[in-house]
Design a protein around this motif. Sequence first.
Motif, short mmCIF file in Angstrom:
data_model
loop_
_atom_site.label_atom_id
_atom_site.label_comp_id
_atom_site.label_asym_id
_atom_site.label_seq_id
_atom_site.Cartn_x
_atom_site.Cartn_y
_atom_site.Cartn_z
N GLU A 78 0.83 -1.32 0.02
CA GLU A 78 -0.29 0.00 0.02
C GLU A 78 0.87 1.02 0.04
N ARG A 79 2.06 1.08 0.90
CA ARG A 79 2.89 2.35 0.80
C ARG A 79 3.42 2.34 -0.86
N MET A 80 3.71 1.59 -1.19
CA MET A 80 4.42 1.58 -2.66
C MET A 80 3.18 2.11 -3.65
N VAL A 81 1.99 1.76 -3.74
CA VAL A 81 1.07 2.37 -4.46
C VAL A 81 1.04 3.74 -3.97
N ALA A 82 0.97 4.24 -2.84
CA ALA A 82 1.04 5.65 -2.53
C ALA A 82 1.94 6.63 -3.15
N VAL A 83 3.18 5.79 -3.10
CA VAL A 83 4.50 6.63 -3.84
C VAL A 83 4.16 6.61 -5.28
#
Length: 86
Positions: A78-83
């Motif tokens: 989810e953090r990678m998607v946010a980035v």
Amino acid sequence: MPAARESLLDSALAALTDRDWSGVRMVDVAAAAGVSRQTLYNEFGSKDGLARALVRREADRYLRGVERALARPAAERERMVAVAEW
């Protein structure tokens, strides 16, 4: 960062919405920021100096956004998607 400097960088960025960098004129950037052209040159030295400062500021803003996305309390995916969305 002093207010005049930020205003000049904001004016330079706004000028890029209408034209490419070669079409941005220092006199127009200064006028849009409400300062003299001499103040602009005193702050950045040259058009190249203004460009470097603008790129540095925008890159720093981008990287702060990446850091915020990575610091979210979420799963790694989810953090990678946010980035990526940032």
